[in-house]
Design a protein around this motif. Structure first.
Motif, PDB file in Angstrom:
ATOM      1  N   LEU A  95       0.828  -1.199   0.000  1.00 58.91           N
ATOM      2  CA  LEU A  95       0.000   0.000   0.000  1.00 58.91           C
ATOM      3  C   LEU A  95       0.862   1.249   0.000  1.00 58.91           C
ATOM      4  O   LEU A  95       1.702   1.442   0.882  1.00 58.91           O
ATOM      5  N   GLU A  96       0.656   2.093  -0.997  1.00 60.71           N
ATOM      6  CA  GLU A  96       1.291   3.405  -1.037  1.00 60.71           C
ATOM      7  C   GLU A  96       0.230   4.450  -0.711  1.00 60.71           C
ATOM      8  O   GLU A  96      -0.616   4.778  -1.545  1.00 60.71           O
ATOM      9  N   VAL A 123       5.838  17.871   2.529  1.00 63.40           N
ATOM     10  CA  VAL A 123       7.174  18.325   2.920  1.00 63.40           C
ATOM     11  C   VAL A 123       7.321  18.261   4.447  1.00 63.40           C
ATOM     12  O   VAL A 123       6.418  18.652   5.186  1.00 63.40           O
ATOM     13  N   GLY A 124       8.450  17.752   4.911  1.00 61.04           N
ATOM     14  CA  GLY A 124       8.686  17.641   6.345  1.00 61.04           C
ATOM     15  C   GLY A 124       8.065  16.421   6.991  1.00 61.04           C
ATOM     16  O   GLY A 124       8.098  16.282   8.212  1.00 61.04           O
ATOM     17  N   THR A 125       7.494  15.542   6.184  1.00 63.62           N
ATOM     18  CA  THR A 125       6.884  14.311   6.697  1.00 63.62           C
ATOM     19  C   THR A 125       7.514  13.105   6.002  1.00 63.62           C
ATOM     20  O   THR A 125       8.342  13.244   5.099  1.00 63.62           O
ATOM     21  N   GLN A 126       7.078  11.913   6.400  1.00 65.53           N
ATOM     22  CA  GLN A 126       7.586  10.698   5.768  1.00 65.53           C
ATOM     23  C   GLN A 126       7.185  10.586   4.301  1.00 65.53           C
ATOM     24  O   GLN A 126       7.786   9.815   3.551  1.00 65.53           O
ATOM     25  N   GLY A 130      10.631   9.633   3.337  1.00 67.42           N
ATOM     26  CA  GLY A 130      10.672   8.181   3.221  1.00 67.42           C
ATOM     27  C   GLY A 130      10.420   7.504   4.558  1.00 67.42           C
ATOM     28  O   GLY A 130      10.384   8.140   5.611  1.00 67.42           O
ATOM     29  N   GLY A 131      10.231   6.203   4.506  1.00 66.28           N
ATOM     30  CA  GLY A 131       9.997   5.441   5.725  1.00 66.28           C
ATOM     31  C   GLY A 131       8.566   5.020   5.962  1.00 66.28           C
ATOM     32  O   GLY A 131       8.282   4.308   6.925  1.00 66.28           O
ATOM     33  N   ALA A 145       9.663  -0.169   2.856  1.00 65.85           N
ATOM     34  CA  ALA A 145       9.315   1.205   3.205  1.00 65.85           C
ATOM     35  C   ALA A 145       9.476   2.110   1.991  1.00 65.85           C
ATOM     36  O   ALA A 145      10.230   1.804   1.060  1.00 65.85           O
ATOM     37  N   SER A 146       8.766   3.244   2.012  1.00 67.61           N
ATOM     38  CA  SER A 146       8.846   4.191   0.914  1.00 67.61           C
ATOM     39  C   SER A 146      10.222   4.843   0.866  1.00 67.61           C
ATOM     40  O   SER A 146      10.838   5.100   1.908  1.00 67.61           O
ATOM     41  N   PRO A 147      10.732   5.129  -0.327  1.00 69.39           N
ATOM     42  CA  PRO A 147      12.028   5.788  -0.449  1.00 69.39           C
ATOM     43  C   PRO A 147      11.887   7.296  -0.257  1.00 69.39           C
ATOM     44  O   PRO A 147      10.789   7.849  -0.390  1.00 69.39           O
ATOM     45  N   PRO A 148      12.980   7.999   0.046  1.00 71.12           N
ATOM     46  CA  PRO A 148      12.921   9.460   0.118  1.00 71.12           C
ATOM     47  C   PRO A 148      12.703  10.055  -1.272  1.00 71.12           C
ATOM     48  O   PRO A 148      13.081   9.453  -2.284  1.00 71.12           O
ATOM     49  N   LYS A 149      12.076  11.229  -1.306  1.00 70.83           N
ATOM     50  CA  LYS A 149      11.813  11.922  -2.564  1.00 70.83           C
ATOM     51  C   LYS A 149      12.618  13.217  -2.632  1.00 70.83           C
ATOM     52  O   LYS A 149      13.026  13.769  -1.606  1.00 70.83           O
ATOM     53  N   GLU A 150      12.828  13.664  -3.838  1.00 69.95           N
ATOM     54  CA  GLU A 150      13.560  14.918  -4.028  1.00 69.95           C
ATOM     55  C   GLU A 150      12.755  16.092  -3.469  1.00 69.95           C
ATOM     56  O   GLU A 150      11.549  16.202  -3.707  1.00 69.95           O
TER      57      GLU A 150
END
Length: 251
Positions: A95-96, A123-126, A130-131, A145-150
């Motif tokens: 689930l995304e 912005v400023g959240t998972q 990511g995570g 877990a979700s990857p970090p985004k630009e």
């Protein structure tokens, strides 16, 4: 130019196992129940679904979910769907979860040919850092877990980069449609339907009322026929079958 298909079964006959689907609807409103049921009857599985929610009250996508036919959901709301929550926490599906407005824009962007866009939402959240747990391991741990985004700054404000969404197929429900695939939605049933219709490489629309080309004022068209490949006219009984999620009365 005539895109009418006689039956829902014929319209979804080439949807394979593992296909990605953008599906319109919000709660019980504007859900392409007839097309979803046709997919269920075909036995298609391994589906990757993009939709605001994954069905409600054992209708819509909940039919496919309960049968174990969905492996991944990109959406915004689990809500009161206990089976959805159970499968997610048990590690049975991926689930995304993304902000609702971001989901809408990702579908619209994909349909408009835009690969990505920046938004301040998340912005400023998972969502950005990511995570977020995409899949659990069934024992309370996170398997994926979700990857970090630009994240990029514009005029002193930070924005996160989100990707546009394109899917193999899209399933939508419209109040009116013509043989060329032009669609009109009614009130709250409009919801995610136009956006899902744009995002699908092959878009299939079930319509409550089929009219001839020219019967719809061009200014009233919500989705032009260029986005729609197949139109399935519903029977009067199918068109009238609309459940109510929360019935309220006034005294």
């Amino acid at each position: 130019m005539d895109k009418v298909v006689a039956t829902a079964g014929e319209a979804v006959a080439d949807v394979p196992d593992g296909a990605s689907l953008a599906v319109g609807g919000f709660g019980l409103s504007g859900v392409p129940n007839v097309l979803v049921q046709a997919l269920y009857e075909r036995g298609v599985g391994g589906l990757k679904v993009v939709s605001n929610n994954c069905g409600a009250m054992e209708s819509g996508l909940a039919v496919l979910l309960a049968a174990g036919r969905i492996t991944r959901v990109t959406g915004s709301y689990i809500g009161g769907n206990k089976e959805f929550a159970r499968q997610y926490l048990a590690g049975e599906l991926e689930l995304e979860l993304i902000p609702q407005g971001t989901l809408a824009e990702r579908l619209r962007a994909g349909g408009a040919g835009m690969p990505a866009f920046y938004t301040p939402a998340g912005v400023g959240t998972q969502v950005a850092e990511g995570g977020l747990p995409w899949r659990y391991d069934g024992s309370g741990g996170v398997a994926l877990a979700s990857p970090p985004k630009e994240v990029r700054e514009f005029d002193g404000v930070e924005y996160v980069l989100e990707r546009g969404i394109r899917t193999d197929f899209a399933l939508v429900r419209a109040a009116r449609g013509d043989r060329h695939g032009n669609l009109v939605f009614r009130r709250s049933a409009r919801n995610f339907n136009p956006l899902a219709a744009m995002a699908g490489r092959v878009t299939i629309a079930e319509v409550e009322e089929l009219v001839e080309p020219g019967a719809i004022d061009p200014d009233e068209v919500h989705v032009p026929g260029v986005f729609v490949q197949r139109v399935v006219p519903l029977t009067p009984e199918q068109a009238a079958d609309k459940r109510i999620e929360f019935r309220t009365v006034s005294g």
